[in-house]
Design a protein around this motif. Structure first.
Motif, mmCIF file in Angstrom:
data_model
loop_
_atom_site.group_PDB
_atom_site.id
_atom_site.type_symbol
_atom_site.label_atom_id
_atom_site.label_comp_id
_atom_site.label_asym_id
_atom_site.label_seq_id
_atom_site.Cartn_x
_atom_site.Cartn_y
_atom_site.Cartn_z
ATOM 1 N N ASN A 192 0.838 -1.186 0.000
ATOM 2 C CA ASN A 192 0.000 0.000 0.000
ATOM 3 C C ASN A 192 0.879 1.245 0.000
ATOM 4 O OD1 ASN A 192 0.975 0.209 2.629
ATOM 5 N ND2 ASN A 192 -0.923 -0.510 3.566
ATOM 6 N N ARG A 193 0.268 2.391 0.154
ATOM 7 C CA ARG A 193 1.044 3.631 0.079
ATOM 8 C C ARG A 193 1.937 3.838 1.293
ATOM 9 N NH1 ARG A 193 -2.214 8.524 -2.913
ATOM 10 N NH2 ARG A 193 -2.792 7.366 -4.789
ATOM 11 N N SER A 282 -2.639 -3.571 8.498
ATOM 12 C CA SER A 282 -3.691 -2.587 8.187
ATOM 13 C C SER A 282 -3.327 -1.262 8.850
ATOM 14 C CB SER A 282 -5.049 -3.096 8.673
ATOM 15 O OG SER A 282 -5.334 -4.369 8.132
ATOM 16 N N THR A 283 -2.407 -0.556 8.247
ATOM 17 C CA THR A 283 -1.861 0.641 8.888
ATOM 18 C C THR A 283 -2.828 1.812 8.876
ATOM 19 O OG1 THR A 283 -0.839 1.204 6.769
ATOM 20 C CG2 THR A 283 0.505 -0.012 8.352
ATOM 21 N N ARG A 284 -3.725 1.856 7.920
ATOM 22 C CA ARG A 284 -4.598 3.022 7.785
ATOM 23 C C ARG A 284 -5.848 2.928 8.638
ATOM 24 N NH1 ARG A 284 -6.257 4.336 1.951
ATOM 25 N NH2 ARG A 284 -7.239 6.051 3.078
ATOM 26 N N ARG A 285 -6.169 1.750 9.123
ATOM 27 C CA ARG A 285 -7.466 1.577 9.772
ATOM 28 C C ARG A 285 -7.612 2.454 11.012
ATOM 29 N NH1 ARG A 285 -11.806 -0.950 9.314
ATOM 30 N NH2 ARG A 285 -13.110 -1.467 11.083
ATOM 31 N N GLN A 286 -6.576 2.495 11.853
ATOM 32 C CA GLN A 286 -6.680 3.289 13.069
ATOM 33 C C GLN A 286 -6.811 4.769 12.742
ATOM 34 O OE1 GLN A 286 -7.046 2.030 16.193
ATOM 35 N NE2 GLN A 286 -7.548 4.168 16.647
ATOM 36 N N ARG A 287 -6.098 5.228 11.719
ATOM 37 C CA ARG A 287 -6.216 6.638 11.334
ATOM 38 C C ARG A 287 -7.617 6.938 10.820
ATOM 39 N NH1 ARG A 287 -1.109 5.694 8.772
ATOM 40 N NH2 ARG A 287 -2.072 5.916 6.713
#
Length: 621
Positions: A192-193, A282-287
């Motif tokens: 992902n990005r 899943s790095t974006r989920r918390q943000r």
């Protein structure tokens, strides 16, 4: 999982050539696509689809930058330069030579009518997070299995779209024809990005397809993209079901339901993959959740109420867009694998990481021992019909088909099944539990199968509010939660009725045969009596369904089923179903005329000689 986006602007191909074809990075200005891909160690794009034969291209051939500009930027043949030059050499006029390379209606004519041409659809396929974790942190064999399953699942989904969905339209939709041949440019990405693992594939479906005209000559036209849009969910469930089943069968794994968003449908993840690893990838989920909380508060202040289900979906999309990071510098897969392993080691430690596949296989073996590769079509049909009815009220066959594929994934837990079982469950659900709402108007042609809508008469639970947990505000019950409850009482009544009916059949001591509602895995021997088989099916369903559904509640402990008034309502549903079942059982069938004594003796003798279904006939005298 499958998402779709439109490719509309004439310069949109530049975004895909500079970004998507370059590993979702930002290609340096002035550097060719091929040179940039080779320098970054990225795989080139590949042509896919049956429509390549009409263009003279081969399946799997490389997609060049010029191909993208001509096909997805100008609506012309990907090899238009060579064709145009050949015509010019033969003495054709420049305008005639250029027009001969245009596929369908020229884009200039569409823009001349102040319309925005739709050039392509971007179908993006990606597996569940747990499969991505196994692919990124597993050994080379595991990666090959997952990549191969991903490749074949994408191919099967595209083939299904070609065979069952793809149509071309002309004369403002008055003319239609089946076109089982798409032109697809596929680009595979690995991260992902944020640079974390995310195996996915962009499939750009060209909005041009060939058909035969009234004179028999081939003609290029536009796809019915609205029809493609309507079948995205069914295609996505086919991809997920196909890939998950193949990986589980090949590696000996199984799936478990994981709730991602309270109240929404659980995601079937690989059993044994720890939640901490899923959160790591899943790095974006918390943000997104942090931003979504603020958007929800703002919505409540502006409207004086909490957002409903549709509004929550829109706020979630807005939160995802607000937290989207900038493009990155792509890296070769070998470097990414090393980086991911080092990051995961720092997160969970060497022991958990090295034993990941072994732990998944051990948990999968325990689940596979409980779940038999056997599906009760009667229970599946009523479950699918009840869920779709509660969610949509009126629905088409594609909605039931998508739910049937979800049911197989949830029930079989990754076990293989007979091909075509999803269509069989869909047909049974429509035939036994629904009725049509689409009529035939006099003087007009009959509606196509995809245009026929249905409804059902299942009991529908009222909406309820669920208390928030961990400081979150209360929320309204989702349509999916209401759908699960609506089907629970009906399925339990059918389970009881089939078990008793099978037991009565067994008392006659006739030749054993599989009940008509049972579908076995191909090649599996049938060694049980009807009563034993019914009990096994019941036990299988109990083992396969998520625990919260077996206990008669949804995923939140504060759901409506725990309240006394709704427990009474569910009991009333069950009593009504039991009453209808008893009425049916008490109805005596007309007695058959007595057979002569000699015939009865002959029949008993034949029954003693005939072996039961699945039994060894033994040696004959």
């Amino acid at each position: 999982m499958l998402s779709v986006a439109k490719v509309q602007r004439r310069n949109a191909w530049r975004y895909y050539v500079r970004g998507v074809a370059y590993g979702d990075g930002l290609r340096p200005v002035g550097q060719s696509l091929k040179a940039a891909q080779e320098e970054a160690g990225l795989p080139p794009g590949r042509w896919r689809g049956r429509g390549l034969a009409a263009l003279g291209l081969n399946e799997g051939s490389e997609v060049s930058e010029r191909h993208m500009e001509l096909a997805f930027g100008q609506g012309r043949h990907p090899d238009a330069d060579r064709i145009e030059q050949h015509l010019l050499d033969d003495g054709a006029a420049p305008d005639t030579a250029r027009r001969a390379t245009v596929l369908g209606q020229p884009i200039e004519e569409i823009e001349g009518r102040k319309q925005t041409p739709l050039l392509a659809l971007d179908f993006t396929f990606r597996p569940q997070a747990s499969l991505t974790v196994l692919w990124a942190l597993g050994d080379a064999h595991t990666r090959r299995v997952i990549e191969g399953a991903h490749e074949r699942a994408v191919t099967q989904a595209l083939r299904w779209l070609e065979d069952e969905v793809a149509e071309t339209r002309w004369s403002s939709g008055r003319g239609r024809a089946k076109t089982p041949a798409l032109v697809v440019a596929a680009f595979r990405h690995f991260d992902n990005r944020d640079g974390f693992p995310l195996l996915h594939e962009h499939c750009l479906v060209l909005n041009r397809v060939q058909r035969r005209g009234a004179d028999g000559e081939p003609r290029w036209g536009a796809l019915d993209t609205t029809r493609l849009y309507k079948h995205v969910v069914a295609a996505g469930t086919l991809y997920t079901l196909t890939m998950t089943t193949e990986v589980c069968e090949e590696l000996g794994l199984a799936t478990v339901p994981r709730e991602v968003t309270p109240g929404l449908r659980p995601v079937m993840e690989i059993a044994g993959v720890d939640q901490v690893l899923i959160d790591w990838s899943s790095t974006r989920r918390q943000r997104i959740e942090d931003v979504l909380e603020g958007l929800t508060y703002t919505y409540a202040q502006q409207h004086g109420r909490l957002p409903g289900e549709k509004a929550r979906h829109g706020l979630g999309w807005q939160a995802a867009q607000d937290t989207r990071p900038e493009k990155k510098t792509p890296r070769p897969l070998e470097q990414l694998l090393t980086r991911w392993r080092a990051s995961a080691l720092a997160k969970v430690g060497k022991q958990m990481l090295d034993g990941l596949l072994h732990r998944c296989r051990a948990v999968g073996a325990a689940i596979r021992a409980r779940v038999d590769p056997h599906v009760d079509v009667t229970l599946a049909a009523v479950d699918v019909a009840a869920v779709v009815f509660t969610v949509r009220r009126t629905f088409a066959r594609r909605h039931v088909l998508a739910e049937a594929r979800r049911h197989l994934l949830e029930t079989l837990r990754g076990r293989a099944f007979a091909p075509g079982l999803d269509d069989h469950i869909t047909d049974r659900a429509l035939e036994d539990h629904t009725h049509r709402t689409t009529g035939i108007q006099p003087g007009r042609r009959a509606p196509a199968p995809g245009q026929i809508f249905y409804t059902a008469d299942f009991p529908e639970p009222d909406r309820w509010w669920i208390a928030g947990t961990d400081g979150k505000p209360p929320r309204e019950s989702s349509r999916y939660e209401r759908a699960r409850i609506a089907s629970l009482a009906v399925r339990n009544a059918i389970r009881s009725a089939h078990t008793k009916a099978a037991a009565r059949t067994d008392d006659h001591h006739g030749p054993a045969s599989a009940p008509p509602h049972a579908v076995d895995h191909p090649g599996r021997g049938t060694l049980l009596t009807p009563a034993q088989r019914a009990a096994a099916v019941h036990a299988h369903q109990q083992a396969a369904m998520p625990e919260e559904h077996l206990e008669g509640r949804t995923t939140d402990p504060g759901t409506w089923l725990r309240t006394p008034e709704n427990l009474d309502r569910l009991a009333a549903f069950t009593r009504a179903a039991d009453a209808r079942r008893r009425t049916y059982e008490d109805t005596e069938s007309p007695a058959a005329p007595d057979a002569p004594a000699a015939d009865r003796h002959h029949q008993e003798h034949e029954q003693q000689r005939q072996p039961g279904h699945g039994q060894d006939p033994g040696p004959r005298p």
